[in-house]
Design an enzyme around this catalytic site. Structure first.
Site, short mmCIF file in Angstrom:
data_model
loop_
_atom_site.label_atom_id
_atom_site.label_comp_id
_atom_site.label_asym_id
_atom_site.label_seq_id
_atom_site.Cartn_x
_atom_site.Cartn_y
_atom_site.Cartn_z
CG HIS A 101 -25.21 -2.38 -15.95
ND1 HIS A 101 -25.44 -4.11 -16.41
CD2 HIS A 101 -26.01 -2.06 -15.82
CE1 HIS A 101 -26.87 -3.73 -15.89
NE2 HIS A 101 -27.39 -2.11 -15.56
CB CYS A 130 -23.53 -9.19 -19.15
SG CYS A 130 -25.31 -9.17 -17.84
#
Length: 388
Positions: free
Chosen positions: A192, A248
């Site tokens: 992440h 991301c």
């Protein structure tokens, strides 16, 4: 029955059952104590207590406040782990000593981080597959010495190789330690990423990009300023660093001065994002392929490999390199973009669990994905050959 939630030891990675109100937990495997945050307070938690349970805890707490324990102290949050709940706050034992990293040597060196966030609602299924495939490619196809490849995942038996914030920091320092002209360094991260407000005014868009280690809930994220200082600024002349960041909000996660802006037809220009802070190298070259723009999320998907989950960037990178081993930066970037576009046309689902929890309005999240290229210096991407 005491209500519990799942957790992971930050040191050995063992799965633990954590009482909801626990502040610390002792691992039943390595006996280390890990700080955890109460499920009732953490914004990423999906567990909510019932009104009756909250009332019961409040009542018990009022009783304990006026009732000394048998040890002469007062009841507190306690330490949870093997042996159950103690009615006094224990002093956590020293953290287990981390094993020293192997001596940094060799002309080719790599740090591969695959973070799965086991037991969390925002777990990532393909990150360990990503780093396993990347390690195979580096060692078997490109000749990286296996002892010069550090792999950090939650499956590693060595506590030093669990992708905690401190372990990732150590590995990044190891990556650039003593590097010499002619060295080729690689940092690959699959997990992440996020964003947070920029407080030193060195970001064009007002946000610092971040990577999320396995313990980011308690220890915090690793921001782009630190990554730049650790593995970009020290690079001497003749050393090349490549980063492949499959997360991301990752376009400028290395804070490199130049960002390649390319349209769908392949025409490009370098955008100078030089700030008042020094973001370059000491003469070496740093280049980053990242999964998406700073306001986009990236995919963890089975669209490329059947029932096997992979990161879209990692898979498209390895596929492009296997199909065309001798390739320029521009050709490689276009190949990855086209592969992801084809997968999206065939039903690729972009999954961003953290994006659904964090403030999408603040981050202006765009549900699309276009791999990005940034660099410490400008060059002709269609003539410069990509070499690891």
């Amino acid at each position: 029955m005491m209500a519990t939630r799942r957790g992971r030891c930050s040191y050995c990675g063992a799965q633990l059952m954590v009482p909801l109100e626990a502040q610390t937990i002792r691992c039943t495997v390595c006996q280390a104590v890990t700080r955890v945050q109460s499920s009732y307070d953490h914004p990423l938690s999906q567990t909510l207590d019932s009104i009756n349970n909250r009332a019961s805890r409040l009542k018990a707490g009022l009783v304990n406040m006026v009732s000394p324990t048998m040890t002469g102290g007062y009841a507190g949050a306690g330490t949870y782990g093997y042996g159950g709940h103690n009615n006094y706050v224990q002093q956590p034992p020293p953290r287990p000593a981390l094993m020293p990293l192997p001596r940094a040597q060799g002309r080719k060196r790599a740090v591969l981080c695959g973070v799965s966030y086991f037991g969390k609602s925002y777990k990532v299924k393909g990150s360990i597959n990503d780093v396993n495939c990347m390690k195979y490619f580096l060692v078997e196809r490109l000749g990286f010495p296996i002892e010069s490849v550090l792999m950090l995942t939650e499956n590693e038996p060595n506590p030093s190789m669990i992708p905690t914030k401190e372990n990732i920091r150590r590995a990044l320092r190891w990556l650039v330690q003593g590097c010499q002209p002619g060295d080729s360094l690689l940092f690959h991260f699959s997990g992440h990423g996020s964003r947070q407000k920029d407080y030193n005014n060195d970001e064009v868009d007002g946000f610092d990009e971040t990577l999320c280690p396995v313990d980011f809930e308690t220890e915090g994220m690793i921001i782009d300023d630190e990554i730049n200082r650790t593995i970009v600024n020290p690079l001497p002349p003749g050393v090349t660093l490549h980063a492949i960041i499959d997360s991301c909000y990752s376009a400028t996660v290395l804070d490199l001065p130049f960002v390649c802006k390319m349209n769908r037809e392949g025409y490009y220009m370098w955008e100078d994002q030089t700030s008042s802070s020094f973001k370059g190298t000491r003469g070496g070259l740093a280049v980053c392929f990242s999964a998406c723009e700073d306001d986009q999320i990236s995919a963890d998907t089975t669209a490329f490999a059947g029932n096997t989950s992979t990161g879209a960037l990692t898979f498209s990178f390895l596929q492009a390199m296997q199909n065309e081993p001798v390739v320029t930066y521009g050709r490689l970037l276009n190949s990855m973009r086209q592969a992801i576009r084809r997968a999206k046309a065939g039903g690729l689902r972009l999954s961003g669990p953290i994006a659904s929890i964090l403030n999408k309005t603040l981050f202006n999240t765009e549900l699309s994905q276009e791999p990005q290229l940034s660099s410490s210096e400008q060059f002709d991407i269609y003539s410069k050959q990509f070499v690891l």
